[in-house]
Design an enzyme around this catalytic site. Structure first.
Site, PDB file in Angstrom:
ATOM      1  N   CYS A  25      -1.731   5.693 -57.831  1.00 19.91           N
ATOM      2  CA  CYS A  25      -3.136   6.117 -57.522  1.00 19.91           C
ATOM      3  C   CYS A  25      -3.491   7.259 -58.672  1.00 19.91           C
ATOM      4  O   CYS A  25      -4.641   7.509 -58.615  1.00 19.91           O
ATOM      5  CB  CYS A  25      -2.977   6.827 -56.059  1.00 19.91           C
ATOM      6  N   GLY A  46     -10.639  -0.541 -47.129  1.00 18.29           N
ATOM      7  CA  GLY A  46      -9.807  -0.586 -45.979  1.00 18.29           C
ATOM      8  C   GLY A  46      -9.748   0.819 -45.240  1.00 18.29           C
ATOM      9  O   GLY A  46     -10.032   1.165 -44.113  1.00 18.29           O
ATOM     10  N   GLU A  53      -6.396   8.527 -48.365  1.00 20.53           N
ATOM     11  CA  GLU A  53      -6.493   8.563 -49.861  1.00 20.53           C
ATOM     12  C   GLU A  53      -6.597   7.235 -50.240  1.00 20.53           C
ATOM     13  O   GLU A  53      -6.307   6.280 -50.099  1.00 20.53           O
ATOM     14  CB  GLU A  53      -5.094   8.935 -50.331  1.00 20.53           C
ATOM     15  N   GLU A  84     -12.314   2.103 -59.708  1.00 22.83           N
ATOM     16  CA  GLU A  84     -10.809   1.763 -59.819  1.00 22.83           C
ATOM     17  C   GLU A  84     -10.742   0.323 -60.061  1.00 22.83           C
ATOM     18  O   GLU A  84     -10.802  -0.451 -59.349  1.00 22.83           O
ATOM     19  CB  GLU A  84      -9.938   2.487 -58.713  1.00 22.83           C
TER      20      GLU A  84
END
Length: 484
Positions: A264, A207, A227, A351
Site C-alpha cells: 500500500c 470494496g 485503509e 492507484e
C-alpha cells in the site's frame, strides 16, 4: 505439501454465533494485566508454529519463505509491542480533576475520565500481508490491547492460512476472543450486526467504500477504519538530481517493484525536473527486475486493467511498456507524462496495484507545486532534496505533503513501515476513511476505545485506574499535572 481443504463461506447463523461469543468474552478482557498476558501468549504460539505457518502461507500466496518469515516476525513483534503498551497504560488517558468547592462561577465536581473498550470489532484481512494485516495482524492486536474481541473476515487469497492462525490463537485465547469467518456475505453481515461496534479494513477503494457506506447507514452508525488506495508521490528536486540522480532513480525502482508493487506504500508517482536525464537508469533498473507471481489471478487482472487505463491517457508515454505474462505473473512497467498534462488528467493519479509507476516531469517550481496539489490524499509523500539547496521549494513541498498525507519521508522510501510508538500509517481520503487514526503502531489502539467520565462516583465504585491511590501505577494527569 499441506492439503487442508479450503473453508466454505460462513452462514448468517454462524456470523451471529461468532459475534455472540465475542460479546460473551468481553468481561474476560477487562483486566489490562490479562490482556498483556494474552497478547504475549498469542505471540509465543505463533512463533512456535512458525514453520507450519510459513509453509502454508507460501503455498497460498507465493510470497516466498524469506518474505513470509520476516512478516511472521513482524506479526509476533507487534503483538508483543502492544503487550508492552498495555503494561505502560498511557493509552488509557487517565485524567483526574478533583472537586473544587471554591471554583467560580460554580463549584467544580470531582470528574475522572479514561478510555474504555468500544466493544466487539470486525476486522477485514488484507491480501498482500497474509500475516501482519490478517487474522493476527495489527488490527487484531490493537483491538485486543484495547480490550475488544475480534471477528475476522478472512481474505479469500489465503483462507486455509487464516483458519490455521485462528486455530493457533484459539488454543491460547479465551473462546470468542478471535474468530475467523469466510465469504463476502459474512463480511457484510458482520458490518450490519448490531453487536459489532467498529470495523477495521484493509483493501480496495471500491470494496472499502461499499462497507464504509454500509457502516454509516446502520440504524446506529459505527466507525469504519478503512485503509483503501494510495499513490504515494515522491518529489525529487533539481539539486538532488544533480547530486545523486542515478542513486535516487535506482532506489525508486527498488521501492516501487518491492514485492512486485503489492504494498500500500508503493511509490506510484515520481516527480522529476524536465531534462533529468535519468530515463536510461530508470529503464535499465526496472528491466533487471524479473517478472514474478502476483498474489492471484484477480490481482493480475486488476493490474492489467489499471495499467491499460493509464497507458491510454492522453500525454502518457511508456518508458518500459507493459510486458505480457501468463496466469498471475506480472512484470514492471514504467510510464511518463508532463506535469502540465498530469494536472488536468485526474485519472493519472489513481492507484495501480502492482509493479508499475508513473514519472511526472515538471518544468519549474510553480508547475511542480500545481501538479502535486492535484494528487489525492495519500499514506505517504516522499521528498529527495539536498539540505541547504532548493530550500523554499522543499518547504512548499513539505507543506503540501503535510496537508495531503499521513507520513512525510525525507531522502528515503515509503516501502517498509516500522511498527513503533511514533509511526502513523494513514492519511486523507482515499488513503483511509479516518485520517485521525493509524493502522500501524501503538496509536492504532485508539481506534477501538471511547472516553467515559465518572462524576462524584465513590472511590470504591470507580475502575481501578481512576481510584485515588492509583493501584495500577498508571501514568495520569491529575488536576492538570502529568504524573508518572
Amino acid at each position: 505439501m499441506i492439503t487442508t481443504p479450503s473453508p466454505a463461506a460462513t452462514s448468517t447463523t454462524t456470523v451471529d454465533v461468532a459475534v455472540s461469543a465475542a460479546v460473551a468474552v468481553v468481561p474476560a478482557l477487562a483486566s489490562t494485566a490479562a490482556r498483556a498476558d494474552l497478547l504475549r501468549a498469542a505471540a509465543g504460539a505463533l512463533e512456535a508454529a512458525g514453520a507450519e505457518i510459513v509453509a502454508l502461507a507460501d503455498e497460498e500466496t507465493h510470497l516466498g519463505p524469506t518474505r513470509l518469515t520476516g512478516e511472521l516476525a513482524r506479526t509476533v513483534g507487534q503483538l508483543r509491542l502492544f503487550a508492552e503498551a498495555v503494561d505502560e497504560g498511557s493509552f488509557l488517558d487517565v485524567t483526574v480533576d478533583h472537586a473544587d468547592p471554591a471554583a467560580t462561577p460554580v463549584p467544580r465536581p470531582d470528574v475522572r475520565r479514561m478510555m474504555v473498550p468500544i466493544g466487539p470489532v470486525a476486522v477485514f484481512a488484507a491480501s498482500n500481508f497474509p500475516l501482519a494485516f490478517s487474522v493476527a495482524g495489527g488490527d487484531t492486536a490493537s483491538a485486543l490491547a484495547a480490550g475488544c474481541p475480534v471477528v475476522v473476515k478472512a481474505h479469500e487469497g489465503h483462507p486455509r492460512l487464516s483458519d490455521l492462525v485462528g486455530r493457533i490463537l484459539a488454543e491460547v485465547l479465551p473462546a470468542g476472543a478471535v474468530t475467523v469467518l469466510h465469504g463476502r456475505e459474512a463480511g457484510r453481515e458482520l458490518v450490519r450486526h448490531p453487536a459489532v461496534r467498529a470495523v477495521g479494513f484493509t483493501g480496495s477503494e471500491a470494496g472499502g467504500r461499499a462497507l464504509f457506506d454500509l457502516a454509516a447507514s446502520r440504524p446506529d452508525p459505527i466507525p469504519f477504519y478503512g485503509e483503501l488506495g494510495s499513490v504515494n508521490p515522491v518529489v525529487v528536486t533539481p539539486a538532488a538530481v544533480a547530486t545523486r540522480g542515478a542513486d535516487v532513480a535506482r532506489g525508486y525502482v527498488g521501492s516501487f517493484t518491492l514485492g512486485l508493487g503489492q504494498f500500500c506504500t508503493k511509490p506510484g508517482l515520481l516527480f522529476l525536473p524536465t531534462g533529468h536525464g535519468l530515463e536510461g537508469v530508470l529503464t535499465e533498473a526496472a528491466t533487471r527486475v524479473p517478472a514474478g507471481p502476483l498474489l492471484g489471478d484477480w490481482i493480475r487482472a486488476g493490474f492489467d486493467a489499471a495499467l491499460a487505463d493509464l497507458v491510454a491517457l492522453p500525454g502518457v508515454r511508456a518508458l518500459l511498456p507493459p510486458r505480457p505474462g501468463s496466469g498471475a505473473t506480472g512484470a514492471p512497467a514504467l510510464l511518463t507524462m508532463s506535469a502540465q498534462e498530469f494536472r488536468v488528467t485526474p485519472e493519472a493519479a489513481r492507484e495501480c496495484f502492482g509493479p508499475a509507476s508513473l514519472i511526472v516531469e515538471y518544468a519549474d517550481d510553480t508547475e511542480l507545486l500545481a501538479a502535486l496539489a492535484t494528487v489525492p490524499g495519500a499514506l505517504t509523500t516522499g521528498v529527495h532534496a539536498e539540505r541547504g539547496r532548493d530550500t523554499e521549494l522543499v518547504r512548499a513541498v513539505l507543506d503540501l505533503a503535510v496537508a495531503r498525507s499521513g507520513r512525510v519521508v525525507f531522502n528515503g522510501w515509503p516501502t517498509g513501515v516500522a511498527v513503533t510508538w511514533a509511526m502513523h500509517h494513514g492519511g486523507p481520503w482515499p488513503a483511509t476513511t479516518a485520517a485521525l487514526h493509524t493502522s500501524v503502531g501503538v496509536a492504532a489502539v485508539r481506534r477501538f476505545l471511547r472516553p467515559v467520565a465518572w462524576q462524584d462516583v465513590p472511590d470504591e465504585l470507580l475502575p481501578e485506574a481512576l481510584r485515588e491511590g492509583n493501584p495500577l501505577g498508571l501514568p495520569r494527569r491529575v488536576d492538570g499535572v502529568l504524573t508518572g
